[in-house]
Write an enzyme that holds these catalytic residues in place. Structure first.
Site, PDB file in Angstrom:
ATOM      1  N   GLY A  46       0.751  -1.157  -0.139  1.00 18.98           N
ATOM      2  CA  GLY A  46       0.010   0.020   0.051  1.00 18.98           C
ATOM      3  C   GLY A  46       0.955   1.307  -0.104  1.00 18.98           C
ATOM      4  O   GLY A  46       1.955   1.087   0.426  1.00 18.98           O
ATOM      5  N   GLN A  51       3.222   9.933   1.281  1.00 17.13           N
ATOM      6  CA  GLN A  51       4.534   9.033   1.433  1.00 17.13           C
ATOM      7  C   GLN A  51       5.486   9.287   0.131  1.00 17.13           C
ATOM      8  O   GLN A  51       6.604   9.035   0.117  1.00 17.13           O
ATOM      9  CB  GLN A  51       4.519   7.610   1.449  1.00 17.13           C
ATOM     10  CG  GLN A  51       3.664   7.317   2.653  1.00 17.13           C
ATOM     11  CD  GLN A  51       3.427   5.760   2.890  1.00 17.13           C
ATOM     12  OE1 GLN A  51       2.494   5.139   2.347  1.00 17.13           O
ATOM     13  NE2 GLN A  51       4.340   5.046   3.507  1.00 17.13           N
ATOM     14  N   CYS A  94       5.795  -0.011   7.567  1.00 18.15           N
ATOM     15  CA  CYS A  94       5.652   1.136   6.800  1.00 18.15           C
ATOM     16  C   CYS A  94       6.742   1.534   6.115  1.00 18.15           C
ATOM     17  O   CYS A  94       7.906   1.397   6.584  1.00 18.15           O
ATOM     18  CB  CYS A  94       5.189   2.311   7.863  1.00 18.15           C
ATOM     19  SG  CYS A  94       4.601   3.855   6.747  1.00 18.15           S
ATOM     20  N   LEU A  95       6.488   1.881   4.935  1.00 15.74           N
ATOM     21  CA  LEU A  95       7.620   2.259   3.890  1.00 15.74           C
ATOM     22  C   LEU A  95       8.371   3.457   4.237  1.00 15.74           C
ATOM     23  O   LEU A  95       9.575   3.571   4.019  1.00 15.74           O
ATOM     24  CB  LEU A  95       7.073   2.242   2.437  1.00 15.74           C
ATOM     25  CG  LEU A  95       6.580   1.081   1.634  1.00 15.74           C
ATOM     26  CD1 LEU A  95       6.002   1.379   0.381  1.00 15.74           C
ATOM     27  CD2 LEU A  95       7.765  -0.009   1.680  1.00 15.74           C
ATOM     28  N   HIS A 136      -4.504   1.423   7.607  1.00 16.34           N
ATOM     29  CA  HIS A 136      -3.224   1.876   7.872  1.00 16.34           C
ATOM     30  C   HIS A 136      -3.007   2.974   6.760  1.00 16.34           C
ATOM     31  O   HIS A 136      -2.388   4.189   7.173  1.00 16.34           O
ATOM     32  CB  HIS A 136      -2.121   0.934   7.366  1.00 16.34           C
ATOM     33  CG  HIS A 136      -0.591   1.302   7.478  1.00 16.34           C
ATOM     34  ND1 HIS A 136       0.105   0.617   8.238  1.00 16.34           N
ATOM     35  CD2 HIS A 136      -0.114   1.994   6.601  1.00 16.34           C
ATOM     36  CE1 HIS A 136       1.441   1.159   7.989  1.00 16.34           C
ATOM     37  NE2 HIS A 136       1.211   1.943   6.906  1.00 16.34           N
ATOM     38  N   GLU A 137      -3.445   3.019   5.610  1.00 17.37           N
ATOM     39  CA  GLU A 137      -3.194   4.249   4.664  1.00 17.37           C
ATOM     40  C   GLU A 137      -4.215   5.304   5.065  1.00 17.37           C
ATOM     41  O   GLU A 137      -3.737   6.449   4.611  1.00 17.37           O
ATOM     42  CB  GLU A 137      -3.873   3.458   3.067  1.00 17.37           C
ATOM     43  CG  GLU A 137      -2.999   2.457   2.758  1.00 17.37           C
ATOM     44  CD  GLU A 137      -1.417   2.408   2.924  1.00 17.37           C
ATOM     45  OE1 GLU A 137      -0.841   3.642   2.858  1.00 17.37           O
ATOM     46  OE2 GLU A 137      -0.579   1.528   3.062  1.00 17.37           O
ATOM     47  N   HIS A 140      -2.630   7.496   7.094  1.00 17.33           N
ATOM     48  CA  HIS A 140      -1.620   8.477   6.524  1.00 17.33           C
ATOM     49  C   HIS A 140      -2.454   9.637   6.098  1.00 17.33           C
ATOM     50  O   HIS A 140      -1.497  10.568   6.114  1.00 17.33           O
ATOM     51  CB  HIS A 140      -1.125   7.581   5.418  1.00 17.33           C
ATOM     52  CG  HIS A 140       0.359   6.884   5.549  1.00 17.33           C
ATOM     53  ND1 HIS A 140       1.332   7.175   6.377  1.00 17.33           N
ATOM     54  CD2 HIS A 140       0.531   5.485   5.496  1.00 17.33           C
ATOM     55  CE1 HIS A 140       2.394   6.313   6.441  1.00 17.33           C
ATOM     56  NE2 HIS A 140       1.817   5.094   6.097  1.00 17.33           N
TER      57      HIS A 140
HETATM   58  O1  GNR Z   1       4.060  -2.683   2.668  1.00 13.01           O
HETATM   59  C1  GNR Z   1       3.219  -2.342   3.714  1.00 13.01           C
HETATM   60  N1  GNR Z   1       2.829  -3.671   4.414  1.00 13.01           N
HETATM   61  C2  GNR Z   1       1.899  -3.640   5.265  1.00 13.01           C
HETATM   62  C3  GNR Z   1       1.980  -4.605   6.298  1.00 13.01           C
HETATM   63  C4  GNR Z   1       0.883  -4.788   7.257  1.00 13.01           C
HETATM   64  C5  GNR Z   1       0.153  -3.591   7.179  1.00 13.01           C
HETATM   65  C6  GNR Z   1       0.035  -2.486   6.804  1.00 13.01           C
HETATM   66  C7  GNR Z   1       1.233  -2.272   5.662  1.00 13.01           C
HETATM   67  S1  GNR Z   1       0.963  -1.125   4.540  1.00 13.01           S
HETATM   68  C8  GNR Z   1       2.831  -1.014   4.047  1.00 13.01           C
HETATM   69  C9  GNR Z   1       3.115  -0.024   2.949  1.00 13.01           C
HETATM   70  C10 GNR Z   1       2.861   1.224   3.710  1.00 13.01           C
HETATM   71  O2  GNR Z   1       3.836   1.982   4.632  1.00 13.01           O
HETATM   72  N2  GNR Z   1       1.840   1.823   3.402  1.00 13.01           N
HETATM   73  O3  GNR Z   1       1.452   3.216   3.905  1.00 13.01           O
HETATM   74 NI    NI Z   2       2.689   3.363   5.632  1.00 12.37          NI
END
Ligand code: GNR
Ligand code: NI
Length: 174
Positions: A46, A51, A94-95, A136-137, A140
């Site tokens: 995601g 980001q 999270c990236l 999660h997204e 953000h």
């Molecule tokens: O790549 C991602 N893996 C992930 C694993 C578990 C829960 C959420 C994520 S999102 C993350 C990519 C990211 O930072 N998205 O904002």
């Molecule tokens: Ni993230």
């Protein structure tokens, strides 16, 4: 399509609240394509626009398994309509916080209203990994990171580590 540099903790951009997208036009679709390319390159499942430094309410997701066909999904102006009382726990990463992982508890299921890449309103019910990733997204888009859902002690340790790393990078002027 272009791979964009990722914004990394503790960049204050990650705390910015993203603004709604007013018109789904070719520029927005180009942005979505850049986000998808950046996400696949990372690789991640995601990515939110902030980001790559764009404070706009758009996110992309692809939770297809490795080896399966790509399944890119674009969510514009997403809103969570309902959440289940049931919770689930996933190990999240999270990236923007590379190589740090922690368990996060969130509603197990949600329904979301959004615009697709053609600007058409859509609604989906999500559970499992998709529900976790969407939350999660969407966090953000509101300046919230998954480390905000863990203990204060753990969070402060992570922030300190990344703040130090950023300072080292700065003094080396790379
Ligand atoms: O790549 C991602 N893996 C992930 C694993 C578990 C829960 C959420 C994520 S999102 C993350 C990519 C990211 O930072 N998205 O904002
Ligand atoms: Ni993230």
């Amino acid at each position: 399509m272009t791979i964009k540099p990722l914004i990394i903790l503790p960049d204050p951009l990650l705390r910015q609240i993203s603004a709604p997208i007013e018109r789904v036009d070719d520029e927005v679709r180009r942005m979505a394509d850049d986000m998808l390319e950046t996400m696949y390159d990372a690789p991640g499942i995601g990515l939110a626009a902030i980001q790559i430094g764009l404070p706009r309410r758009m996110l992309v997701i692809d939770i297809a398994k490795e080896g399966d066909e790509k399944a890119p999904q674009v969510f514009i102006n997403p809103e969570i309509l309902t959440s289940t009382d049931e919770r689930s726990v996933y190990e999240e990463g999270c990236l923007s916080i590379p190589d740090y992982y922690a368990e996060v508890e969130r509603p197990a299921g949600i329904s979301v209203r959004y615009l697709d890449r053609d600007g058409r309103p859509q609604e989906i019910a999500a559970d499992g990994l998709l529900a976790t990733c969407l939350q999660h997204e969407i966090d953000h888009l509101n300046g919230v990171l998954f480390i905000d859902h863990i203990s204060k002690l753990k969070r402060e340790m992570v922030v300190r580590k990344f703040t130090k790393a950023a300072k080292t990078r700065g003094s080396k002027a790379i």
